[in-house]
Write an enzyme that holds these catalytic residues in place. Structure first.
Site, PDB file in Angstrom:
ATOM      1  N   GLU A   1      -5.202  -8.315  -1.104  1.00  0.00           N
ATOM      2  CA  GLU A   1      -6.211  -8.037   0.202  1.00  0.00           C
ATOM      3  C   GLU A   1      -7.583  -7.776  -0.008  1.00  0.00           C
ATOM      4  OE1 GLU A   1      -4.660  -5.446   2.858  1.00  0.00           O
ATOM      5  OE2 GLU A   1      -2.497  -5.699   2.560  1.00  0.00           O
TER       6      GLU A   1
ATOM      7  N   GLU B   1       0.778  -1.253   0.017  1.00  0.00           N
ATOM      8  CA  GLU B   1       0.052   0.068   0.187  1.00  0.00           C
ATOM      9  C   GLU B   1       0.769   1.194   0.048  1.00  0.00           C
ATOM     10  OE1 GLU B   1      -2.786  -0.487   3.135  1.00  0.00           O
ATOM     11  OE2 GLU B   1      -4.173  -1.531   2.063  1.00  0.00           O
TER      12      GLU B   1
END
Ligand code: BG6
Length: 486
Positions: free
Chosen positions: A380, A194
């Site tokens: 995810e 991320e």
């Protein structure tokens, strides 16, 4: 669905591994994140004039502060759910689920405890070698994130982490060490988790959160990633190395062109990260923003070429919810992954206020693929919920139908994106496939797993593993290559 589709689960070292001071591992900035939420935001502990202070995770550190671990305070990630000592048992459960792959991260400070050592920590290298061997014993392909929100505490305190160009060198050395060492075990690598959220968090290791400092630090992250990608391509052309960003897709509140434009601009704020890593240069909209704000990035001569040559092979994403964009001030907001989002009246939300939007996943996949035409890996996705262990005919379990529903709807959307829209998605790993500490709030009660772990918010629990109802459900999904949810 392609028969080689990579079904699996995902975790990260800082939330799952534990053993934070075992086997020669050094402390990292995440180790300073305490439990106990302050307005539901984790706090970082640091020392100023020898006194411990706690500050919300995305504010600047007070002048002269050094990150630290306070005696007697409880840090949930230090033991987490103890993969360090349970990896064999857990991997056997992943094998029983039928995982084709498992996404995990390597803790940088288990390999280089301070970050700047000449030689790696052999005990740390051995730990991951054993983990990879165990995975391959069951034909589970490891998908490895090189950096999931961790920065050696020593580097943060001595040179302000990514603020310094020196960190590029240290990171490259760490990556080359592990990519070389595990060359026969790992094919898929991801440089940074991320990257768009790293930007707004203490994972950069910087003390001041002003934009100039953050963008300069981020530039170093981009260069480090690009150099590792280049080196990996040159030395291991058969390997695949990707970028990872959180895809918080946003919708305009209505058809007011002002809301549409603002949505476009906010989406670009997220796509900026993937634009650099997938196209190999800074987009014009960001360069113009830098001029407007007076931000100047110090670059070296080789940086532009490095970015160009260091474009990634695939894009990996996290996807949990969508948001809404409006020009209205004081619009009602709800929770989100490290950010607050405007409410969408058409969607339900999780107990943490994250708006559940399965169709948003399909829209997101289309947007990403249209933009880059590179393979996408969903690394995810999942539902954080409060689970209750119940006894059914003498067998302990969790009746998590809400989680099954969440996954079912998202997977249908994923399959539509692949089969109807023609998007090239190579795999799907459910987040927190076994219960781990929440990354955002440090809670244990926010659980994502198919496997329950007996551990509470205060560190009490036997660490016993129990299969939830979703365990058998996901096992059937994988076994049928998704057909059973059609
Ligand atoms: C992503 C992170 O932001 O979301 C994970 O990569 C994190 O580390 C996940 O755990 C879910 O967030 P949370 O706060 O519910 O754990």
């Amino acid at each position: 669905m392609n028969k080689d589709f990579l079904w699996g689960g995902a975790t990260a070292a800082n939330q799952y591994e534990g053993g934070y001071n075992k086997g020669g591992r050094g402390p990292n900035t995440f180790d300073c994140m305490g439990s106990g939420s302050f307005k539901n935001i984790r706090r970082i502990s640091c020392k100023v004039d020898n006194k411990i202070v706690w500050i919300p995770r995305n504010s600047s550190l007070p002048n002269g502060a050094k990150g630290c671990i306070a005696d007697g305070a409880y840090y949930p990630s230090h033991q987490a759910t103890d993969f360090y000592n349970h990896y064999k048992e857990d991997i056997a459960l992943f094998a029983e689920l039928g995982f084709k792959c498992y996404r995990m991260s390597i803790s940088w400070t288990r390999i280089f405890p301070k970050g700047d050592e000449e030689k790696p920590n052999e005990e740390g290298l051995l730990f991951y070698k054993n983990v990879f061997k165990e995975l391959l014993k069951y034909n589970i392909e490891p998908i490895v994130t090189l950096n999931h929100f961790d920065m050696p505490l020593y580097l943060a305190n001595s040179i302000e982490g990514w603020k310094s160009r020196k960190t590029i060198e240290y990171f490259e050395k760490y990556c080359k060490t592990v990519i070389k060492k595990y060359a026969s075990y790992v094919k898929y690598w991801i440089t940074f988790n991320e990257i768009n959220f790293m930007f707004s968090w203490h994972t950069l290791g910087i003390s001041s959160m002003d934009e100039q400092t953050r963008y300069q630090a981020l530039h170093h992250v981009f260069i480090a990633s690009a150099r590792v990608v280049q080196w990996c391509h040159a030395n291991y052309p058969q390997k695949k190395i990707g970028m990872m960003f959180s895809m918080p897709i946003s919708y305009p509140e209505d058809c007011n062109p002002k809301n549409v434009l603002k949505t476009y601009q906010e989406m670009n704020n997220e796509f900026f990260f993937s634009d650099v890593q997938c196209r190999g240069y800074y987009p014009k909209y960001k360069l113009n923003e830098f001029i407007r704000k007076g931000i100047v990035i110090n670059k070296e001569n080789t940086d532009d070429t490095d970015l160009k040559k260091g474009v990634v092979d695939f894009i990996s994403i996290s996807y949990y919810h969508s948001g809404v964009v409006t020009i209205r001030e004081n619009a009602e907001t709800t929770g989100g992954n490290l950010i607050q989002l405007v409410k969408n009246p058409y969607l339900d939300a999780s107990e943490w206020g994250w708006q559940i939007d399965p169709l948003g996943l399909r829209i997101a996949l289309n947007q990403i693929y249209d933009r880059y035409q590179k393979p996408i890996f969903i690394v995810e996705n999942g539902l954080g919920a409060v689970d209750e262990v119940v006894d059914i005919d003498g067998v302990k379990t969790v009746e998590d139908d809400y989680r099954i529903y969440y996954f079912k709807e998202h997977l249908k959307s994923l399959m539509d994106a692949i089969e109807y829209d023609g998007i090239d998605v190579i795999g799907y790993t459910a987040w927190g496939c076994i219960d781990i500490v929440s990354g955002g709030t440090g809670e244990m009660k926010k659980r994502y797993g198919f496997i329950h772990v007996d551990m509470d918010d205060h560190g009490a629990g036997s660490l016993k593993r129990t299969k939830k109802k979703s365990f058998d459900w996901y096992k059937a999904v994988i076994a049928s290559n998704g057909e059973c949810i059609r």
